[in-house]
Design a protein around this motif. Structure first.
Motif, PDB file in Angstrom:
ATOM      1  N   ALA A  24       0.835  -1.208   0.000  1.00 37.83           N
ATOM      2  CA  ALA A  24       0.000   0.000   0.000  1.00 37.83           C
ATOM      3  C   ALA A  24       0.870   1.258   0.000  1.00 37.83           C
ATOM      4  O   ALA A  24       0.575   2.220  -0.715  1.00 37.83           O
ATOM      5  CB  ALA A  24      -0.938  -0.005   1.206  1.00 37.83           C
ATOM      6  N   LEU A  25       1.955   1.255   0.771  1.00 37.92           N
ATOM      7  CA  LEU A  25       2.847   2.412   0.819  1.00 37.92           C
ATOM      8  C   LEU A  25       3.504   2.654  -0.530  1.00 37.92           C
ATOM      9  O   LEU A  25       3.537   3.785  -1.026  1.00 37.92           O
ATOM     10  CB  LEU A  25       3.908   2.220   1.904  1.00 37.92           C
ATOM     11  CG  LEU A  25       4.958   3.320   2.027  1.00 37.92           C
ATOM     12  CD1 LEU A  25       4.310   4.657   2.365  1.00 37.92           C
ATOM     13  CD2 LEU A  25       5.994   2.938   3.069  1.00 37.92           C
ATOM     14  N   GLY A  49       2.171   9.403   5.058  1.00 34.22           N
ATOM     15  CA  GLY A  49       2.511   9.358   6.478  1.00 34.22           C
ATOM     16  C   GLY A  49       1.788   8.253   7.220  1.00 34.22           C
ATOM     17  O   GLY A  49       2.391   7.521   8.012  1.00 34.22           O
ATOM     18  N   ILE A  50       0.498   8.125   6.959  1.00 33.40           N
ATOM     19  CA  ILE A  50      -0.286   7.069   7.609  1.00 33.40           C
ATOM     20  C   ILE A  50       0.290   5.706   7.256  1.00 33.40           C
ATOM     21  O   ILE A  50       0.525   4.860   8.129  1.00 33.40           O
ATOM     22  CB  ILE A  50      -1.772   7.150   7.199  1.00 33.40           C
ATOM     23  CG1 ILE A  50      -2.428   8.376   7.807  1.00 33.40           C
ATOM     24  CG2 ILE A  50      -2.523   5.878   7.603  1.00 33.40           C
ATOM     25  CD1 ILE A  50      -3.819   8.671   7.257  1.00 33.40           C
ATOM     26  N   LEU A  51       0.533   5.481   5.975  1.00 33.32           N
ATOM     27  CA  LEU A  51       1.011   4.172   5.549  1.00 33.32           C
ATOM     28  C   LEU A  51       2.448   3.904   5.982  1.00 33.32           C
ATOM     29  O   LEU A  51       2.814   2.744   6.222  1.00 33.32           O
ATOM     30  CB  LEU A  51       0.850   4.030   4.032  1.00 33.32           C
ATOM     31  CG  LEU A  51      -0.606   4.007   3.560  1.00 33.32           C
ATOM     32  CD1 LEU A  51      -0.681   4.050   2.042  1.00 33.32           C
ATOM     33  CD2 LEU A  51      -1.342   2.790   4.105  1.00 33.32           C
ATOM     34  N   VAL A  78      -6.013  -2.542   9.244  1.00 31.47           N
ATOM     35  CA  VAL A  78      -7.217  -1.818   8.842  1.00 31.47           C
ATOM     36  C   VAL A  78      -6.854  -0.598   7.999  1.00 31.47           C
ATOM     37  O   VAL A  78      -7.467  -0.347   6.953  1.00 31.47           O
ATOM     38  CB  VAL A  78      -8.059  -1.416  10.078  1.00 31.47           C
ATOM     39  CG1 VAL A  78      -9.148  -0.430   9.705  1.00 31.47           C
ATOM     40  CG2 VAL A  78      -8.651  -2.646  10.732  1.00 31.47           C
ATOM     41  N   ALA A  79      -5.847   0.155   8.411  1.00 30.44           N
ATOM     42  CA  ALA A  79      -5.463   1.355   7.660  1.00 30.44           C
ATOM     43  C   ALA A  79      -4.978   0.995   6.256  1.00 30.44           C
ATOM     44  O   ALA A  79      -5.348   1.652   5.274  1.00 30.44           O
ATOM     45  CB  ALA A  79      -4.382   2.120   8.418  1.00 30.44           C
ATOM     46  N   ALA A  80      -4.157  -0.031   6.145  1.00 33.22           N
ATOM     47  CA  ALA A  80      -3.654  -0.442   4.830  1.00 33.22           C
ATOM     48  C   ALA A  80      -4.792  -0.959   3.953  1.00 33.22           C
ATOM     49  O   ALA A  80      -4.848  -0.656   2.754  1.00 33.22           O
ATOM     50  CB  ALA A  80      -2.572  -1.499   4.987  1.00 33.22           C
ATOM     51  N   ILE A  81      -5.698  -1.711   4.532  1.00 34.91           N
ATOM     52  CA  ILE A  81      -6.815  -2.257   3.755  1.00 34.91           C
ATOM     53  C   ILE A  81      -7.771  -1.147   3.323  1.00 34.91           C
ATOM     54  O   ILE A  81      -8.297  -1.170   2.210  1.00 34.91           O
ATOM     55  CB  ILE A  81      -7.528  -3.371   4.553  1.00 34.91           C
ATOM     56  CG1 ILE A  81      -6.595  -4.593   4.633  1.00 34.91           C
ATOM     57  CG2 ILE A  81      -8.856  -3.751   3.922  1.00 34.91           C
ATOM     58  CD1 ILE A  81      -7.071  -5.668   5.576  1.00 34.91           C
TER      59      ILE A  81
END
Length: 106
Positions: A24-25, A49-51, A78-81
């Motif tokens: 994802a990043l 930044g989140i990833l 969860v964030a990556a998905i």
């Protein structure tokens, strides 16, 4: 024996979450910044930044460190998905402009 099987499953899940977070990043880094604002999503620096934080958390949870970060590992997943399921499909039509192969003009 059951304990070692549970550890193996948790280790495999941790590695899978790390792979998803890194994918994802990298995908986020390859997208143009204008695509994020055009699709009314968070900006590219925010998603990057989140990833990046998510990938770092997932890395810490992978053996041999295997820090007890089960809850944070779940948040990382969860964030990556969310990025892969919600943001990435909306950004699919946007590609970085680069040299095109086969358009030579020679």
């Amino acid at each position: 024996m059951l304990y070692s099987a549970q550890l193996l499953v948790m280790d495999l899940l941790s590695v899978a979450i790390l792979a998803i977070a890194v994918f994802a990043l990298v995908d986020c880094l390859r997208r143009p910044a204008e695509a994020f604002t055009s699709e009314r999503k968070l900006t590219k620096p925010i998603w990057t930044g989140i990833l990046a934080v998510v990938a770092a958390l997932a890395f810490i949870a992978v053996p041999p460190l295997r820090m007890n970060l089960g809850f944070l590992n779940l948040i990382a997943a969860v964030a990556a998905i969310v990025y892969l399921v919600d943001v990435r499909p909306r950004l699919a039509p946007y590609r970085r402009r680069g040299p095109r192969k086969g358009s030579g003009g020679w």
